[in-house]
Design an enzyme around this catalytic site. Sequence first.
Site, PDB file in Angstrom:
ATOM      1  N   TYR A   1       0.836  -1.209   0.000  1.00 33.32           N
ATOM      2  CA  TYR A   1       0.000   0.000   0.000  1.00 33.32           C
ATOM      3  C   TYR A   1       0.870   1.258   0.000  1.00 33.32           C
ATOM      4  O   TYR A   1       0.624   2.200  -0.737  1.00 33.32           O
ATOM      5  CB  TYR A   1      -0.909   0.002   1.236  1.00 33.32           C
TER       6      TYR A   1
ATOM      7  N   PHE B   1      -9.648  18.645 -25.175  1.00 33.35           N
ATOM      8  CA  PHE B   1     -10.048  17.243 -25.233  1.00 33.35           C
ATOM      9  C   PHE B   1     -11.312  17.140 -24.379  1.00 33.35           C
ATOM     10  O   PHE B   1     -11.476  17.921 -23.433  1.00 33.35           O
ATOM     11  CB  PHE B   1      -8.937  16.306 -24.738  1.00 33.35           C
ATOM     12  N   THR B   2     -12.201  16.203 -24.695  1.00 31.64           N
ATOM     13  CA  THR B   2     -13.511  16.154 -24.020  1.00 31.64           C
ATOM     14  C   THR B   2     -13.382  16.219 -22.500  1.00 31.64           C
ATOM     15  O   THR B   2     -14.008  17.063 -21.854  1.00 31.64           O
ATOM     16  CB  THR B   2     -14.271  14.861 -24.399  1.00 31.64           C
TER      17      THR B   2
ATOM     18  N   ASP C   1      -0.237  18.193 -21.747  1.00 34.65           N
ATOM     19  CA  ASP C   1      -0.887  16.883 -21.756  1.00 34.65           C
ATOM     20  C   ASP C   1      -0.081  15.973 -22.682  1.00 34.65           C
ATOM     21  O   ASP C   1      -0.109  16.128 -23.910  1.00 34.65           O
ATOM     22  CB  ASP C   1      -2.334  17.042 -22.260  1.00 34.65           C
TER      23      ASP C   1
ATOM     24  N   LYS D   1      -2.357   5.487 -22.931  1.00 34.15           N
ATOM     25  CA  LYS D   1      -1.760   5.784 -24.241  1.00 34.15           C
ATOM     26  C   LYS D   1      -0.237   5.828 -24.075  1.00 34.15           C
ATOM     27  O   LYS D   1       0.450   4.923 -24.527  1.00 34.15           O
ATOM     28  CB  LYS D   1      -2.293   7.116 -24.767  1.00 34.15           C
TER      29      LYS D   1
ATOM     30  N   ARG E   1     -16.456  11.628 -33.734  1.00 32.60           N
ATOM     31  CA  ARG E   1     -15.822  12.796 -33.109  1.00 32.60           C
ATOM     32  C   ARG E   1     -16.357  14.027 -33.842  1.00 32.60           C
ATOM     33  O   ARG E   1     -15.682  14.646 -34.643  1.00 32.60           O
ATOM     34  CB  ARG E   1     -14.290  12.716 -33.209  1.00 32.60           C
TER      35      ARG E   1
ATOM     36  N   PHE F   1     -22.047  11.578 -25.691  1.00 34.88           N
ATOM     37  CA  PHE F   1     -21.559  10.610 -26.682  1.00 34.88           C
ATOM     38  C   PHE F   1     -21.307   9.237 -26.082  1.00 34.88           C
ATOM     39  O   PHE F   1     -21.320   8.239 -26.777  1.00 34.88           O
ATOM     40  CB  PHE F   1     -20.290  11.134 -27.383  1.00 34.88           C
TER      41      PHE F   1
HETATM   42  N1  F0G Z   1      -5.879  13.704 -22.808  1.00 33.79           N
HETATM   43  C1  F0G Z   1      -5.872  13.205 -24.053  1.00 33.79           C
HETATM   44  C2  F0G Z   1      -5.147  13.930 -25.130  1.00 33.79           C
HETATM   45  C3  F0G Z   1      -6.549  12.007 -24.320  1.00 33.79           C
HETATM   46  O1  F0G Z   1      -6.547  11.528 -25.552  1.00 33.79           O
HETATM   47  C4  F0G Z   1      -7.228  11.353 -23.274  1.00 33.79           C
HETATM   48  C5  F0G Z   1      -7.987  10.130 -23.520  1.00 33.79           C
HETATM   49  C6  F0G Z   1      -7.200  11.905 -21.986  1.00 33.79           C
HETATM   50  C7  F0G Z   1      -6.510  13.086 -21.798  1.00 33.79           C
HETATM   51  C8  F0G Z   1      -7.914  11.264 -20.852  1.00 33.79           C
HETATM   52  O2  F0G Z   1      -7.218  10.137 -20.470  1.00 33.79           O
HETATM   53  O3  F0G Z   1      -8.817   8.247 -20.871  1.00 33.79           O
HETATM   54  O4  F0G Z   1      -6.821   7.964 -19.392  1.00 33.79           O
HETATM   55  O5  F0G Z   1      -8.725   9.348 -18.661  1.00 33.79           O
HETATM   56  N2  F0G Z   1      -8.322   9.746 -24.662  1.00 33.79           N
HETATM   57  C9  F0G Z   1      -9.050   8.505 -24.941  1.00 33.79           C
HETATM   58  C10 F0G Z   1      -9.339   8.392 -26.416  1.00 33.79           C
HETATM   59  C11 F0G Z   1     -10.253   8.318 -24.113  1.00 33.79           C
HETATM   60  O6  F0G Z   1     -10.050   7.437 -26.767  1.00 33.79           O
HETATM   61  O7  F0G Z   1      -8.861   9.172 -27.220  1.00 33.79           O
HETATM   62  P1  F0G Z   1      -7.944   8.851 -19.811  1.00 33.79           P
END
Ligand code: F0G
Length: 482
Positions: A80, A132-133, A223, A266, A389, A455
């Site tokens: 832990y 990003f979303t 990021d 990623k 998208r 979405f």
């Molecule tokens: N920033 C970027 C540029 C991303 O592409 C993503 C995730 C995140 C932040 C958030 O990271 O999913 O680990 O919480 N992109 C995924 C995609 C969901 O399908 O492009 P996460």
Amino acid sequence: MDHIKLFSGEKIPLEMHKVMIVQKLALQPIEKRIDFIKDAGFNTFLLRNRDIFMDMLTDSGVNAMSDKQQAAMFIADDSYAGSETFYRFESKLQSLFGMKYVLPAHQGRACENIISQVFVEEGSIIPMNYHFTTSKAHVTLNGGTVEELIIDEGLKVSSSFPFKGNMDIEKLKKLIEREGREKIPFVRVEAGTNLIGGQPISLGNLREVQKVCQENDILLVFDASLLGDNLHFIKIREEQCKNMSIREITKKIADCCDIIYFSARKLGCARGGGICIRDKENYDKMKGLITLYEGFLTYGGMSVREIEAITVGLEETMDEEIINQGPQFIEYMCHELQKAGIPVITPPGGLGCHLDAKQFVSHIPQEQYPAGALAAAIYIISGIRSMERGTISEQRKPDGTETLANMELVRLALPRRVFTLSQVKYVIDRISWLYQNRNLIEGLTFTSEPEVLRFFFGRLKPVSNWTEKLIKKFKQDFGDSL
Ligand code: F0G
């Protein structure tokens, strides 16, 4: 190595790995696929994986791990507090980015939650090259707004500009002048700009952003989720970096930033996330929230096995022959689709191949979600899952009207080292067929629509019986073939 030239003159991407473990796939017949997409409310997020042939929804958490990553998972130190696994992760990040402080988090959006909670307040403005979303949602949830300052070229579908993810420096300066630096706690720059087609930023541009941030005493938050692809593009497209190693470029990028966060779903080819911080003061502001939302400071909501895999994956990101695989397959796919006259985002970026639905199905009005309809049609005729998208990925304005997206894209992500060239050829073939028959595709309309991130869970239906016509034509042309 770049694409390999065959005796025939054709150039193809070559897999620089061998496959040691496989998972069986099923290609369901078209009659079943139509039932599955109906059950999923014509939303590819709601399909079940067992009903999908090639899952090209995302490259998040679905990349193939290397033998070395898998091996490292066996030596994970499960505790832990004070796990050796964390210290290996911390020291890898410290050596790559040269930042002293490292916080673990369970994925990218968890990092965004912490950063936004600490720095964003009511009325804050966060300039970004592009949103990003999840990054936008966290800023708005904390009372801030996002200003997108992407260069004009970034929103052009076809272009030969090598760094469409760059930020417009003049717009940044003007924004700071207009709003005042006090309202701007940080500037967020995203590597491999996701929502405009995985388009890279240049080191030169990042340095200019850094200069403006320094002059105005504003933090630069980076990021790095899609850094792997971006590093490859800097190496091959940016003159001043041609003779640098990937490791040197990584360090030079990090030198520009105050905070770097990433989704290890990623970057690092595993599952998890992390925040690297230059100053103790900012680290101290965030660490309490990690223990509150993520877990203790030496695991942050991640399994130690995944942390070990990330550490090895980060090191493997420094290998040009590993990080060039994604972009090379994407480039091949984009060029082959272009040869068939299909509108794709150019130049090819990272992450995946992006179809321009505005042109592909130009007869569908944006209010009927051309990208969503195209993604549903692709699944029906091929079993391939892609991601909308476009307008469905936006949120309605407070008065209920649609926010029509700048771009209507269908993303065909290429998880790293997962698909072979013959599978990629299958994708090209089926999308080429669909393009010939594009007039059969019509729009979608919502049947149930959540307010936030619609979405993910929204359900839709076709505006007419167009799916039946599409299936009929498919059967005419392919007979019994799936
Ligand atoms: N920033 C970027 C540029 C991303 O592409 C993503 C995730 C995140 C932040 C958030 O990271 O999913 O680990 O919480 N992109 C995924 C995609 C969901 O399908 O492009 P996460």
